[in-house]
Design a protein around this motif. Structure first.
Motif, PDB file in Angstrom:
ATOM      1  N   GLU A  30       0.837  -1.198   0.000  1.00 18.82           N
ATOM      2  CA  GLU A  30       0.000   0.000   0.000  1.00 18.82           C
ATOM      3  C   GLU A  30       0.877   1.254   0.000  1.00 18.82           C
ATOM      4  OE1 GLU A  30      -4.134   1.523   1.942  1.00 18.82           O
ATOM      5  OE2 GLU A  30      -2.743   0.509   3.303  1.00 18.82           O
ATOM      6  N   LYS A  31       1.923   1.247   0.815  1.00 17.66           N
ATOM      7  CA  LYS A  31       2.856   2.380   0.864  1.00 17.66           C
ATOM      8  C   LYS A  31       3.503   2.613  -0.503  1.00 17.66           C
ATOM      9  CE  LYS A  31       7.016   3.966   3.155  1.00 17.66           C
ATOM     10  NZ  LYS A  31       8.341   3.442   3.303  1.00 17.66           N
ATOM     11  N   ASP A  32       3.799   1.527  -1.214  1.00 14.67           N
ATOM     12  CA  ASP A  32       4.429   1.617  -2.535  1.00 14.67           C
ATOM     13  C   ASP A  32       3.419   1.897  -3.656  1.00 14.67           C
ATOM     14  OD1 ASP A  32       6.824   1.088  -1.273  1.00 14.67           O
ATOM     15  OD2 ASP A  32       6.899  -1.023  -1.884  1.00 14.67           O
ATOM     16  N   GLY A  33       2.141   1.950  -3.332  1.00 13.07           N
ATOM     17  CA  GLY A  33       1.116   2.243  -4.322  1.00 13.07           C
ATOM     18  C   GLY A  33       0.742   1.064  -5.204  1.00 13.07           C
ATOM     19  N   LEU A  34       1.136  -0.153  -4.811  1.00 12.32           N
ATOM     20  CA  LEU A  34       0.832  -1.328  -5.625  1.00 12.32           C
ATOM     21  C   LEU A  34      -0.514  -1.948  -5.274  1.00 12.32           C
ATOM     22  CD1 LEU A  34       4.397  -2.924  -5.705  1.00 12.32           C
ATOM     23  CD2 LEU A  34       3.345  -1.341  -7.338  1.00 12.32           C
ATOM     24  N   VAL A  35      -1.007  -1.663  -4.077  1.00  8.43           N
ATOM     25  CA  VAL A  35      -2.361  -2.023  -3.681  1.00  8.43           C
ATOM     26  C   VAL A  35      -2.986  -0.792  -3.040  1.00  8.43           C
ATOM     27  CG1 VAL A  35      -1.802  -4.460  -3.287  1.00  8.43           C
ATOM     28  CG2 VAL A  35      -1.874  -2.883  -1.350  1.00  8.43           C
ATOM     29  N   ALA A  36      -4.304  -0.776  -3.027  1.00  9.31           N
ATOM     30  CA  ALA A  36      -5.037   0.284  -2.341  1.00  9.31           C
ATOM     31  C   ALA A  36      -5.989  -0.386  -1.368  1.00  9.31           C
ATOM     32  CB  ALA A  36      -5.798   1.145  -3.339  1.00  9.31           C
ATOM     33  N   GLY A  37      -6.152   0.236  -0.220  1.00 10.73           N
ATOM     34  CA  GLY A  37      -7.053  -0.304   0.785  1.00 10.73           C
ATOM     35  C   GLY A  37      -8.186   0.660   1.051  1.00 10.73           C
ATOM     36  N   ARG A  38      -9.295   0.118   1.479  1.00 14.01           N
ATOM     37  CA  ARG A  38     -10.427   0.955   1.876  1.00 14.01           C
ATOM     38  C   ARG A  38     -11.008   0.398   3.163  1.00 14.01           C
ATOM     39  NH1 ARG A  38     -15.633  -1.008   0.537  1.00 14.01           N
ATOM     40  NH2 ARG A  38     -15.542  -2.901  -0.692  1.00 14.01           N
ATOM     41  N   GLN A  39     -11.470   1.290   3.991  1.00 16.38           N
ATOM     42  CA  GLN A  39     -12.044   0.926   5.286  1.00 16.38           C
ATOM     43  C   GLN A  39     -13.495   0.508   5.098  1.00 16.38           C
ATOM     44  OE1 GLN A  39     -10.127   1.074   7.961  1.00 16.38           O
ATOM     45  NE2 GLN A  39     -11.538   0.854   9.633  1.00 16.38           N
ATOM     46  N   VAL A  40     -13.891  -0.601   5.713  1.00 21.75           N
ATOM     47  CA  VAL A  40     -15.273  -1.060   5.688  1.00 21.75           C
ATOM     48  C   VAL A  40     -15.785  -1.022   7.122  1.00 21.75           C
ATOM     49  CG1 VAL A  40     -16.805  -3.009   5.210  1.00 21.75           C
ATOM     50  CG2 VAL A  40     -14.866  -2.547   3.689  1.00 21.75           C
TER      51      VAL A  40
ATOM     52  N   THR B 119     -21.524  -4.988  13.761  1.00 20.01           N
ATOM     53  CA  THR B 119     -21.427  -5.999  14.823  1.00 20.01           C
ATOM     54  C   THR B 119     -20.024  -6.561  14.984  1.00 20.01           C
ATOM     55  OG1 THR B 119     -22.049  -7.751  13.274  1.00 20.01           O
ATOM     56  CG2 THR B 119     -23.834  -6.682  14.535  1.00 20.01           C
ATOM     57  N   ARG B 120     -19.112  -6.130  14.146  1.00 22.09           N
ATOM     58  CA  ARG B 120     -17.730  -6.613  14.200  1.00 22.09           C
ATOM     59  C   ARG B 120     -16.796  -5.418  14.091  1.00 22.09           C
ATOM     60  NH1 ARG B 120     -17.691 -11.632   9.990  1.00 22.09           N
ATOM     61  NH2 ARG B 120     -17.618 -13.153  11.646  1.00 22.09           N
ATOM     62  N   PRO B 121     -15.525  -5.652  14.395  1.00 19.90           N
ATOM     63  CA  PRO B 121     -14.559  -4.552  14.196  1.00 19.90           C
ATOM     64  C   PRO B 121     -14.481  -4.179  12.711  1.00 19.90           C
ATOM     65  CG  PRO B 121     -13.599  -6.318  15.518  1.00 19.90           C
ATOM     66  CD  PRO B 121     -14.913  -6.824  15.014  1.00 19.90           C
ATOM     67  N   ASN B 122     -14.179  -2.922  12.439  1.00 14.61           N
ATOM     68  CA  ASN B 122     -14.011  -2.472  11.061  1.00 14.61           C
ATOM     69  C   ASN B 122     -12.855  -3.240  10.416  1.00 14.61           C
ATOM     70  OD1 ASN B 122     -16.041  -0.670  11.562  1.00 14.61           O
ATOM     71  ND2 ASN B 122     -14.661   1.037  11.971  1.00 14.61           N
ATOM     72  N   LYS B 123     -12.883  -3.313   9.102  1.00 14.70           N
ATOM     73  CA  LYS B 123     -11.805  -4.009   8.397  1.00 14.70           C
ATOM     74  C   LYS B 123     -11.386  -3.202   7.192  1.00 14.70           C
ATOM     75  CE  LYS B 123     -14.819  -7.015   5.631  1.00 14.70           C
ATOM     76  NZ  LYS B 123     -15.153  -8.393   5.324  1.00 14.70           N
ATOM     77  N   ARG B 124     -10.208  -3.531   6.687  1.00 19.64           N
ATOM     78  CA  ARG B 124      -9.701  -2.918   5.459  1.00 19.64           C
ATOM     79  C   ARG B 124      -9.685  -3.973   4.364  1.00 19.64           C
ATOM     80  NH1 ARG B 124      -7.384   1.672   4.953  1.00 19.64           N
ATOM     81  NH2 ARG B 124      -5.639   1.069   3.641  1.00 19.64           N
ATOM     82  N   LEU B 125     -10.172  -3.581   3.203  1.00 12.92           N
ATOM     83  CA  LEU B 125     -10.134  -4.444   2.029  1.00 12.92           C
ATOM     84  C   LEU B 125      -9.120  -3.872   1.059  1.00 12.92           C
ATOM     85  CD1 LEU B 125     -13.932  -5.134   1.387  1.00 12.92           C
ATOM     86  CD2 LEU B 125     -12.252  -6.619   2.497  1.00 12.92           C
ATOM     87  N   PHE B 126      -8.324  -4.758   0.460  1.00  8.13           N
ATOM     88  CA  PHE B 126      -7.252  -4.347  -0.438  1.00  8.13           C
ATOM     89  C   PHE B 126      -7.503  -4.880  -1.838  1.00  8.13           C
ATOM     90  CE2 PHE B 126      -5.517  -4.483   3.808  1.00  8.13           C
ATOM     91  CZ  PHE B 126      -4.771  -3.310   3.882  1.00  8.13           C
ATOM     92  N   HIS B 127      -7.094  -4.102  -2.824  1.00  6.93           N
ATOM     93  CA  HIS B 127      -7.145  -4.532  -4.223  1.00  6.93           C
ATOM     94  C   HIS B 127      -5.886  -4.046  -4.936  1.00  6.93           C
ATOM     95  CE1 HIS B 127      -8.807  -0.447  -4.515  1.00  6.93           C
ATOM     96  NE2 HIS B 127      -8.271  -0.443  -5.721  1.00  6.93           N
ATOM     97  N   VAL B 128      -5.564  -4.701  -6.042  1.00  8.67           N
ATOM     98  CA  VAL B 128      -4.380  -4.358  -6.829  1.00  8.67           C
ATOM     99  C   VAL B 128      -4.662  -3.077  -7.619  1.00  8.67           C
ATOM    100  CG1 VAL B 128      -2.820  -5.135  -8.675  1.00  8.67           C
ATOM    101  CG2 VAL B 128      -3.734  -6.780  -7.039  1.00  8.67           C
ATOM    102  N   THR B 129      -3.698  -2.165  -7.613  1.00 11.68           N
ATOM    103  CA  THR B 129      -3.797  -0.943  -8.405  1.00 11.68           C
ATOM    104  C   THR B 129      -3.228  -1.188  -9.794  1.00 11.68           C
ATOM    105  OG1 THR B 129      -1.630  -0.173  -7.711  1.00 11.68           O
ATOM    106  CG2 THR B 129      -3.522   0.481  -6.324  1.00 11.68           C
TER     107      THR B 129
END
Length: 189
Positions: free
Chosen positions: A48-58, A62-72
């Motif tokens: 993510e720091k290198d910009g090769l994946v991007a994450g988004r907060q969900v 009823t559960r802790p929040n999570k981050r989902l990642f996808h390839v840029t």
């Protein structure tokens, strides 16, 4: 191959949380690249720091929040560059082989036990990979799936994993028998 390329390849199928990525590695990627969950989380952060994946907060109620990642796009370009690199030959680095090499001098009992344990573990992986291959194929036979299946890459790596585990199981059982027979023959002398 760096872990980053294995993670990028796994993320090509869609968005994953770190937890989901670890599960995907356990099921499909572990037959050719082993990584602990902590390593995957650290690699996701680097990617993510290198910009090769991007994450988004969900946000989850009823559960802790999570981050989902996808390839840029940059991540796909990195995979394309990696795919174009000349593949280096693979090699074996296995502590059990060191023990087998020394078995004549150190005693065969523990080595035979470890060979049989490895054969059992390989058998379990064979069953898991066979099940996964059947899930991929659905109602198709293998040849039809290989010609027309939607996503053949994971199937092909599972085939390699299956072949490796079958060969590993057969070798372990054969060598355990060889060492056992040699021990019996020497005891009879």
């Amino acid at each position: 191959m760096a872990l980053r390329h294995a993670v990028l390849a796994a993320l090509l199928d869609g968005e994953y949380s770190g937890y989901q990525l670890a599960k995907a590695f356990d099921i499909g990627v572990a037959n050719f690249w082993h990584a602990l969950p902590q390593q995957l989380y650290m690699e996701l952060a680097r990617l993510e720091k290198d910009g090769l994946v991007a994450g988004r907060q969900v946000i989850q109620e009823t559960r802790p929040n999570k981050r989902l990642f996808h390839v840029t796009d940059a991540g796909r370009a990195e995979l394309e560059r990696f795919a174009a690199d000349v593949a280096k030959p693979s090699f074996i680095r296995d502590d059990l082989l060191v023990k087998v090499q020394a078995a004549d001098r150190i005693g065969t009992g523990p080595v035979i036990e470890q060979l049989e344990e490895r054969a059992s573990a390989a058998e379990a992986k064979i069953e898991l990979l066979g099940s996964l291959l059947r899930q991929f194929r659905g109602d198709m036979d293998e040849e039809e799936y290989l010609r027309t299946g939607e996503r053949v890459g994971p199937y092909l790596t599972c085939l390699r994993g299956l072949s490796f585990e079958e060969g590993h199981r057969d070798w372990c059982l054969r060598i355990a028998n060889v060492l056992r027979e040699r021990r019996t023959t020497r005891a009879e002398r």
